[in-house]
Enzyme design. Structure first.
Site, PDB file in Angstrom:
ATOM      1  N   ALA A  70       0.891  -0.974  -0.146  1.00  0.00           N
ATOM      2  CA  ALA A  70      -0.071  -0.068   0.078  1.00  0.00           C
ATOM      3  C   ALA A  70       0.806   1.035  -0.092  1.00  0.00           C
ATOM      4  O   ALA A  70       2.029   1.364   0.474  1.00  0.00           O
ATOM      5  CB  ALA A  70      -0.843   0.120   1.265  1.00  0.00           C
ATOM      6  N   ASP A  71       0.258   2.525  -0.488  1.00  0.00           N
ATOM      7  CA  ASP A  71       0.794   3.492  -0.461  1.00  0.00           C
ATOM      8  C   ASP A  71      -0.086   4.802  -0.360  1.00  0.00           C
ATOM      9  O   ASP A  71      -1.188   4.619  -1.146  1.00  0.00           O
ATOM     10  CB  ASP A  71       2.006   3.566  -1.737  1.00  0.00           C
ATOM     11  CG  ASP A  71       2.690   5.000  -1.787  1.00  0.00           C
ATOM     12  OD1 ASP A  71       3.522   5.103  -1.090  1.00  0.00           O
ATOM     13  OD2 ASP A  71       2.434   6.113  -2.378  1.00  0.00           O
ATOM     14  N   THR A  72       0.120   5.776   0.433  1.00  0.00           N
ATOM     15  CA  THR A  72      -0.811   6.861   0.689  1.00  0.00           C
ATOM     16  C   THR A  72      -0.126   8.075   0.467  1.00  0.00           C
ATOM     17  O   THR A  72       0.876   8.302   1.113  1.00  0.00           O
ATOM     18  CB  THR A  72      -1.458   6.508   2.035  1.00  0.00           C
ATOM     19  OG1 THR A  72      -2.047   5.366   2.296  1.00  0.00           O
ATOM     20  CG2 THR A  72      -2.443   7.731   2.325  1.00  0.00           C
TER      21      THR A  72
END
Length: 204
Positions: A70-72
């Site tokens: 994941a990446d935010t």
């Protein structure tokens, strides 16, 4: 590898979100450097590229497990806000967010190298921050919470005092859109959901 599900992130917030769902998993942080947007790359493509790279990096090490990457990112007025490196940068980020609506965008990828299965998705949430005074900004930065947070705030922590409203997934702002992730894991066959809870495929 003790479990069949792996979180490719060292984020304590993502860890807690998965744990509260009753999932049993291992944590194996990826070795991918996040960096900024590539030339001509949209924020959506950016988070999908990085989430896939993280999931694949750990997936190659554990090909028999389902791996979540994941990446935010946070962006406002066309500018991407990463994690502040020092006090002044954190204060400047909060000034940029003050009194405005900004976007939190998370990309997440799930893959199982051995089975050749993979999928990815990007989820967007709009967050409105109240107008902040300089005193509030200095106080909040002084708590130390803004550091290691994209956009220099934590919606689930002290930073909740500044949130006027949100449109979209709350857990996405925390760091992982749980609703969409569980749907994807179910769709891929990585989990089964029964009255007794969520079971990882291939476990007893």
């Amino acid at each position: 590898m003790a479990n069949k599900l792996v979180l490719a992130s060292r984020s304590p917030r993502r860890y807690e979100l998965l744990k509260q769902m009753g999932l049993v998993f291992d944590v194996v942080p990826s070795r991918i450097e996040e960096g900024g947007l590539l030339p001509g790359e949209s924020p959506g493509k950016h988070v999908l590229r990085l989430s896939e790279a993280k999931a694949r990096d750990v997936g190659m090490q554990h090909p028999d497990a389902w791996v979540i990457g994941a990446d935010t990112i946070v962006f406002v007025d066309g500018t991407v806000l990463g994690k502040p490196k020092h006090r002044e940068e954190a204060m400047e980020m909060l000034r940029q967010l003050s009194g405005k609506e900004h976007t939190v965008l998370s990309g997440f990828s799930v893959n199982h190298i051995g089975m050749g299965k993979r999928d990815q998705e990007a989820v967007q949430t709009s967050v409105k921050v109240k107008s902040l005074t300089e005193t509030e900004i200095k106080w909040y930065v002084g708590t130390g919470e803004p550091f290691d947070k994209a956009g220099a705030y934590a919606i689930q922590g002290i930073g909740s005092f500044m949130i006027d409203s949100i449109r979209g997934s709350y857990t996405n702002v925390v760091g992982l859109p749980v609703c969409e992730l569980i749907q994807m894991l179910n769709r891929l066959g990585a989990i089964t959901i029964s009255e007794s809870g969520i079971q990882i495929a291939g476990t007893e």
